[in-house]
Design a protein around this motif. Sequence first.
Motif, short mmCIF file in Angstrom:
data_model
loop_
_atom_site.label_atom_id
_atom_site.label_comp_id
_atom_site.label_asym_id
_atom_site.label_seq_id
_atom_site.Cartn_x
_atom_site.Cartn_y
_atom_site.Cartn_z
N LEU A 32 -36.99 34.21 23.03
CA LEU A 32 -37.59 32.93 23.41
C LEU A 32 -37.00 31.79 22.60
N ALA A 33 -36.42 30.82 23.33
CA ALA A 33 -35.86 29.63 22.67
C ALA A 33 -36.71 28.39 22.94
N MET A 34 -37.33 28.32 24.12
CA MET A 34 -38.14 27.15 24.47
C MET A 34 -39.03 27.52 25.65
N TRP A 35 -39.96 26.60 25.94
CA TRP A 35 -40.87 26.77 27.07
C TRP A 35 -40.50 25.80 28.18
N HIS A 36 -40.44 26.31 29.39
CA HIS A 36 -40.17 25.50 30.58
C HIS A 36 -41.52 25.16 31.21
N ILE A 37 -41.93 23.90 31.10
CA ILE A 37 -43.22 23.50 31.66
C ILE A 37 -43.08 23.18 33.14
N SER A 38 -42.22 22.25 33.48
CA SER A 38 -41.91 21.93 34.87
C SER A 38 -40.81 20.89 34.88
N ASN A 91 -35.46 30.33 28.27
CA ASN A 91 -36.34 29.18 28.45
C ASN A 91 -37.45 29.68 29.38
N LEU A 92 -38.55 30.16 28.80
CA LEU A 92 -39.58 30.85 29.57
C LEU A 92 -40.51 29.86 30.26
N ALA A 93 -40.63 30.03 31.57
CA ALA A 93 -41.38 29.07 32.37
C ALA A 93 -42.83 29.48 32.55
N THR A 94 -43.70 28.49 32.68
CA THR A 94 -45.01 28.73 33.27
C THR A 94 -44.76 28.84 34.78
N VAL A 138 -31.03 31.00 29.84
CA VAL A 138 -31.49 31.01 31.23
C VAL A 138 -32.96 30.64 31.27
N SER A 139 -33.35 29.95 32.35
CA SER A 139 -34.76 29.73 32.64
C SER A 139 -35.28 30.95 33.38
N LEU A 140 -36.46 31.40 33.01
CA LEU A 140 -36.98 32.67 33.53
C LEU A 140 -38.42 32.50 33.98
N GLY A 141 -38.74 33.03 35.15
CA GLY A 141 -40.13 33.10 35.60
C GLY A 141 -40.67 31.86 36.26
N VAL A 142 -39.79 30.96 36.72
CA VAL A 142 -40.25 29.67 37.26
C VAL A 142 -41.19 29.86 38.44
N ALA A 170 -26.46 24.42 24.98
CA ALA A 170 -27.05 25.37 25.92
C ALA A 170 -26.32 25.30 27.25
N TYR A 171 -25.99 26.48 27.79
CA TYR A 171 -25.27 26.55 29.04
C TYR A 171 -25.84 27.70 29.87
N GLY A 172 -26.33 27.39 31.06
CA GLY A 172 -26.91 28.42 31.90
C GLY A 172 -27.62 27.82 33.09
N GLY A 173 -28.67 28.47 33.55
CA GLY A 173 -29.40 28.00 34.73
C GLY A 173 -30.61 28.86 34.98
N ASP A 174 -31.23 28.67 36.15
CA ASP A 174 -32.39 29.48 36.53
C ASP A 174 -31.96 30.91 36.82
#
Length: 218
Positions: free
Chosen positions: A140-146, A75-78, A38-42, A8-12
Amino acid sequence: MDRVGGLAYGGDYNPEQWDPGVWREDVRLMREAGVNLVSLGVFAWASLEPEPGTYAFGWLDEVMDLLHENGVAVNLATPTAAPPAWLTHRHPEVLPVMADGERFGFGNRLHYDPSSPIYREHAANITRRLAERYSFHPALAMWHISNEYGPTAYNAAASAGFRRWLKSQIRRPGDPQRGVDHPLLGAGLHGLGPGRGAGRAPHLDEPRPHPGLQALHL
């Protein structure tokens, strides 16, 4: 991760902070750079729930679809690290009290007391809404909790919870106060028993670092 297809290669990525007219160019540059996640919605809570119980998922639908079409997983964030202004305005008690006794104000991130029942209710609600809507989205590949632990808050809710935990650890059958009271500097914790409201002695401040005790370590 099958949806990433390797390393995985990316960022927020925070598209809600930009004009939608640049989103396609953003994604084109991602592909050119080899970004595949990418992380999204942080910090997007206010953009997703601009008013209590009013949800605006249309922009996120568009971004999720756009990323998927271009081979970028999410990587979808809460979004719970940044409570919206309406929540802190209606319920200022969710803002954390810091170690110096000052309340941490709105305008930064992590401006919440994780022990607050009101914050936890609203945080759980927006998280549930996201899960219901996007759990099966192909991007959606994963969930970003914190990725940040905190904040450490010294609010009444945190204090009451700590005292409940403390009593559960130190009380013994037939000896309800053993281990609770300590005479050092008059710091006996009398009054932690039932009938005092949330397990709190009215003469005690919320626990926080004390300059006098810190000086003992100098």
